[in-house]
Write an enzyme that holds these catalytic residues in place. Structure first.
Site, mmCIF file in Angstrom:
data_model
loop_
_atom_site.group_PDB
_atom_site.id
_atom_site.type_symbol
_atom_site.label_atom_id
_atom_site.label_comp_id
_atom_site.label_asym_id
_atom_site.label_seq_id
_atom_site.Cartn_x
_atom_site.Cartn_y
_atom_site.Cartn_z
ATOM 1 N N LYS A 65 -34.141 -23.677 -45.503
ATOM 2 C CA LYS A 65 -33.959 -23.452 -44.075
ATOM 3 C C LYS A 65 -33.103 -22.202 -43.866
ATOM 4 O O LYS A 65 -32.433 -21.715 -44.775
ATOM 5 C CB LYS A 65 -33.282 -24.668 -43.431
ATOM 6 C CG LYS A 65 -31.866 -24.926 -43.931
ATOM 7 C CD LYS A 65 -31.234 -26.107 -43.235
ATOM 8 C CE LYS A 65 -29.806 -26.336 -43.753
ATOM 9 N NZ LYS A 65 -29.104 -27.395 -42.989
ATOM 10 N N ARG B 298 -25.820 -37.511 -35.891
ATOM 11 C CA ARG B 298 -26.625 -36.386 -35.399
ATOM 12 C C ARG B 298 -28.046 -36.911 -35.208
ATOM 13 O O ARG B 298 -28.274 -37.844 -34.452
ATOM 14 C CB ARG B 298 -26.592 -35.214 -36.403
ATOM 15 C CG ARG B 298 -25.231 -34.569 -36.553
ATOM 16 C CD ARG B 298 -25.294 -33.249 -37.314
ATOM 17 N NE ARG B 298 -26.225 -33.273 -38.447
ATOM 18 C CZ ARG B 298 -26.245 -32.378 -39.421
ATOM 19 N NH1 ARG B 298 -25.401 -31.372 -39.400
ATOM 20 N NH2 ARG B 298 -27.117 -32.462 -40.411
ATOM 21 N N TYR C 226 -9.575 -0.486 -34.877
ATOM 22 C CA TYR C 226 -9.208 -0.873 -33.519
ATOM 23 C C TYR C 226 -7.891 -1.643 -33.476
ATOM 24 O O TYR C 226 -7.655 -2.552 -34.280
ATOM 25 C CB TYR C 226 -10.299 -1.749 -32.906
ATOM 26 C CG TYR C 226 -11.595 -1.020 -32.642
ATOM 27 C CD1 TYR C 226 -11.634 0.131 -31.873
ATOM 28 C CD2 TYR C 226 -12.792 -1.516 -33.157
ATOM 29 C CE1 TYR C 226 -12.837 0.786 -31.629
ATOM 30 C CE2 TYR C 226 -13.997 -0.879 -32.912
ATOM 31 C CZ TYR C 226 -14.015 0.272 -32.151
ATOM 32 O OH TYR C 226 -15.199 0.913 -31.913
ATOM 33 N N MET D 151 -18.010 -3.437 -35.618
ATOM 34 C CA MET D 151 -19.401 -3.878 -35.557
ATOM 35 C C MET D 151 -20.217 -3.400 -36.757
ATOM 36 O O MET D 151 -21.046 -4.143 -37.291
ATOM 37 C CB MET D 151 -20.062 -3.399 -34.266
ATOM 38 C CG MET D 151 -21.503 -3.863 -34.120
ATOM 39 S SD MET D 151 -22.275 -3.319 -32.583
ATOM 40 C CE MET D 151 -21.382 -4.300 -31.382
#
Length: 385
Positions: free
Chosen positions: A41, A139, A273, A321
């Site tokens: 998956k 679940r 940053y 990013m």
């Protein structure tokens, strides 16, 4: 000019030989008479579903597992025709395509049984279904109180030729926490719910509850089949259980970037940053062309380990990013030199577990989140693939 693996700015090297070896190690652990399902998956936990599915089968897996029907149908489109269990269906999903493709489709409640039987009538086929029991995870899966109705209706549909009950299964909540009381409670509940279904007339081909941590630590949970997910890719499901190496597993993914820039900066120079990292002395900085858009966790800013120039360095400042910086401490490292974020760890590089600790998460997330912008480069590909 096309890029080779050596010139790619970043790459995830996928060792299919290691994956085959991991399956063999798991088969040896569970012994004869127990089948191994390779779970592919989420694009094989970020490793590439089709190549990894084929490698798992070459290693001895006899089943494959996916979450969504579209993942399972993609395996069929690639010509993979072994049994495939798909377990996360939603109303309106392509049950008809699943029937035609011969998928094993998980059913957890009456709505799903109604949709799959309706699709069986429409296609004229017989749906292979596996009934999932909620033994305590909370679940997907059918609650014990609703189990008699689901089993009864599924058996009636089987008598009409609409479905074939091929499996009874469940999933652990805390198998990665040895001694957790829920483990024994879930096993007891599974025995009870399985016993009810079989006494009512179900004759499943496979009965299974063991995920990766249970496969590695709970032989009493094996039944007919174990589902190898993260262990398939050579990552331990929990450091508390043991390292991958201690379980005889080897990491399949090695994530590498090529330094885009090396430059000298003076003391007191801010980096990235927010200037959360400021140089203490004149030093050299290396720019790694990977960022959170590629799946590098921003939470690992200032803490993520990277092997560059023979030394493990930490991310200097914030992960951006598309890039992040490492402080090279004035070492002579050239642009283009490899920056290894993680791998098997036996060549001095960090592991996915190291990055998980740095980002306060689990290694599953580290490998799975590596984005499509990072090309997968496959090694040790067999001729059969």
């Amino acid at each position: 000019m096309s890029e080779t693996p050596q010139t790619l700015r970043a790459r995830a090297e996928i060792d299919l030989g290691a994956l085959r070896g991991n399956v063999r190690a798991l088969r040896e652990r569970v012994g004869t008479g127990v089948q191994v399902m390779g779970v592919v998956k989420a694009d094989a936990y970020g490793h590439g579903a089709v190549p990894c599915a084929r490698a798992a089968l070459e290693g001895g897996a006899t089943w494959l597992g996916t979450a969504t029907p579209h993942e399972a149908l993609a395996l069929r489109a690639a010509g993979i025709d072994v049994p495939v269990l798909c377990w996360l269906w939603t109303p309106g999903d392509p049950w008809d395509e699943g029937i035609r493709a011969g998928l094993d489709m998980s059913v957890s409640g009456m709505w799903a049984l109604e949709e799959v039987t309706r699709a069986a009538r429409a296609t004229g086929g017989t749906a292979r279904v596996q009934l999932k029991a909620d033994t305590g995870l909370g679940r997907n899966g059918c609650q014990p109180a609703d189990w008699p109705r689901l089993v009864g209706e599924a058996l009636r549909a089987q008598a009409e030729g609409l479905v074939r009950i091929t499996g009874i299964w469940s999933h652990f909540a805390c198998a990665d926490e040895p001694g957790h009381p829920s483990i024994a409670a879930q096993l007891d509940a599974f025995h009870d719910m399985l016993g009810y279904a079989e006494k009512a007339g179900a004759e499943p081909e496979v009965r299974h509850i063991a995920n990766s941590p249970a496969t590695l630590t709970l032989p009493e949970s094996y039944f007919d089949l174990v589902r190898a997910g993260i262990a398939l890719y050579g990552v331990s499901p929990s450091p508390e259980l043991g390292s991958a190496a201690e379980f005889g597993l080897r990491a399949v993914m090695r994530l590498v970037g090529s330094l885009a820039l090396v430059k000298t900066v003076p003391p007191g120079h801010g980096v990235s940053y927010g200037h959360h990292y400021v140089t203490e002395r004149e030093t050299s900085l290396g720019l790694v062309p990977l960022g959170y858009a590629d799946g590098i966790p921003r939470h690992a800013s200032g803490r993520g380990p990277v092997l560059v120039g023979g030394k493990v360095r930490m991310v200097a400042g914030r992960v951006a990013m598309d890039q992040f910086v490492v402080d090279l401490d004035g070492d002579a490292v050239e642009p283009g030199a490899p920056a290894v974020l993680f791998g098997a760890g036996d060549q001095g590089e960090p592991t996915a577990d190291d990055w998980a600790r740095a980002a306060d998460t689990i290694a599953y997330e580290i490998v799975t989140r590596i984005g499509s912008r990072v090309p997968r480069v496959y090694t040790n590909v067999s001729h059969a693939s």
